[in-house]
Design an enzyme around this catalytic site. Sequence first.
Site, PDB file in Angstrom:
ATOM      1  N   GLY A 119       0.826  -1.203   0.000  1.00  0.00           N
ATOM      2  CA  GLY A 119       0.000   0.000   0.000  1.00  0.00           C
ATOM      3  C   GLY A 119       0.860   1.253   0.000  1.00  0.00           C
ATOM      4  CB  SER A 120      -0.002   4.678   1.041  1.00  0.00           C
ATOM      5  OG  SER A 120      -1.200   4.709   0.292  1.00  0.00           O
TER       6      SER A 120
END
Length: 759
Positions: free
Chosen positions: A309-310
């Site tokens: 993810g981020s």
Amino acid sequence: MIKRIKLRSLFIGGCITLFFLVLVGRVFWIQVLQGDFWQKRAADTWAHTTIIRAQRGQITDRNGSMLASDVPAYTVVVEPDVIQEQGIRDEVVEGLHGILNKPVSELEELIDAKDKDGNLYKNREVRNEGWKVDQEVADKITEFAKKLEKEHDIRETGVGWVKDQKRYYPKDSLAAHVLGYTDRDGKAVAGLEYFYDKLLKGTDGYLDYQSDGKGVKLPDAAETYKPVVNGDKLRLTIDSTIQYYIEDAMKEAYDEYQPKSMTVIAADPNTMEILGMANLPTFNPNEYWKTQDQGDFYNHAIKSIYEPGSTFKIVTLAGTVQEKLFDPNAKFQSGQIRIKGYSRPLHDIKRAGWGQITYLEGVKRSSNVAFVKLGYEMLGQDKLKQYIDNFGFDEKTGIDLPGEVKGRITPEWPVEFATLAYGHGKVQVTPIQQLAAVSAVANGGKLLKPHMVKEIADPNTGKVTVTKPEVVRQVISAETAKKTGSYLEQVVADQEIGTGRHAYIEGYRVAGKTGTAIKVEGQNYDNSKVLVSFIGYAPVNDPKIAVIVIIDEPNAEVGGGTAAAPVFKKIVSQSLEYMGVPKVYTEKDKKAGKAQTAAASVRKTPNLVGQNMKSAKEELIDQGFDFESVGGGPSVVSQYPAAGTALSSGQKVYLLSEQGDKPTIPDLRGESLRDALEVLTLLKVGIQVDGEGYVSKQQESVNNGKTKVSLTLKPDEQMGEESDTASAEAGDPSTQPTSELTSELTSDLNTGENAASSN
């Protein structure tokens, strides 16, 4: 008669001769034909070998605190034949059951067992309950045997113990996945025990000698002696205090969110010495057999791969900064973006977006669209993949723990490269890979090989081998690393829109990035299952510790910012204070409003008036200040606080450019009354105040062509009565009545038409 006597004599003589011949033949058979066999048999009878057990090497933390060592142990034994002969079977069964808590049926089977010839065994170990027990249990066995001797007036009871040794972990489950364990036979099974087994176990010594039937050593007999070689001692990079901070913070979050698992790693980013590593659930290596779920032994920090993810956006950001493609002040349209050849748009977490925003704001808000534009459009597929590989995601880190796996980066289609830029899709990494990558940003651009062992000492020779930091490659320049870190600091420092604001630590500059990844079940994403994380380091200006926190499938709808960031905050704040890293300013300063501390202990606002707005913003970003620009003019005409003002924690710097007829009013929610009045006064607007404390609501209106701002204030709920009193005594303006404060400020700063109004 004489003839009969002669025949008898002849018969007897023949028998004697025949016996003699048989005897001679037998002697010849034994001494000549079977001589080698009987010679070996005799040697085995008088030859003895005594094994001298090697001491397994100790394992300590970086400060010498013991984590694993060999200690005396005792194995309970019984003699079934003696027990049955003495007629004390039932008493022995009952007594051992009480001491060892071994089932009665198993004890009866043990004592009644016979060999293949139908004879009771002479000696049997009581496993597992009586195997390698501690001194306390051995003492109870001794007392029990003496009791039997006294009650039955016997010398032999058939109950006792033999001395042995075992591996002991004095801190129980602390750093269990790092240390691993040895089984009851002394065989290394996992962790450092297994990885360094050859060094730790040493080599047994022995003594060969000859003795008579009574065991007395034969004089002048040949003997062979091989000295024992004890195992090497390991001093780890782990700090048991930091390890405790990690596990304590993890347990608190684990109890709250009940996730499938949790993983935390902490390292010194300048050397990649691992300061702490833990997983939940965990196990106690002293009682490993009591752990039923084999997954509890799994070290996710090096063995699990996941869609990050981020947090992966750090790589994309660093690459664009290195290629001079990242302009923090340039703007883009947030919300969604389309990739050629792909029917559905890629979108931000807030699908409607935030309108036209700067790339710096995109970093703060963790905009997927921003990173698609940065990584996919600006860097391009090849460059993006090159930076990912350079940061080490296509190879193992080489950490000295068994079972490490490497990530999988396998994009093929354009849309897969686009999602790769923000850490989704065809990208899976390990926690240790991510920590090594963010440490490269922290330490000036060097990808380092992480390691667990600080030094290895040979107790036999005194030689000490020290592990030195190993640079894999320079992935970005030191200048790029510094700039990237300053942008990541804004993710935490911006207390309004920064996704990492819950990782903010009073008095320390923190850089970091949140991550929330929806997990794949089969071929599709399952929105009910997420993996949330936070990764960062501190202090930004002189990094001492980098930490990654991963929470797999929490039971609540939370993200990396709300669930993982607070865990990071607790670990890092405790660790930095423990390490003696001084704070730039303290919590007391914030509680006291804007009271200033000694000049040497706070950061001061730089002089930005007269600079163009772009360079002023870059200077504040570079120095880690949280700021907001007001107005659309090209240069800074005024600023608040003024140049040289010592800032307390969390205080923003406001840059004001030229204003038109209708001034731009910044979002002042969360600011103290003094700060809000200072800024609004500079903007030359009317002010109306209701309440006391901090700004909770603001509303603009126009009266006779003049802009007016109404502020609603509420007290700081976190300020206790004691803090309020102390603040008042220190002259904190936030404790003064609202009307007094407003009047004081307006009279000091303004006259005539510029004066602020107060109700």
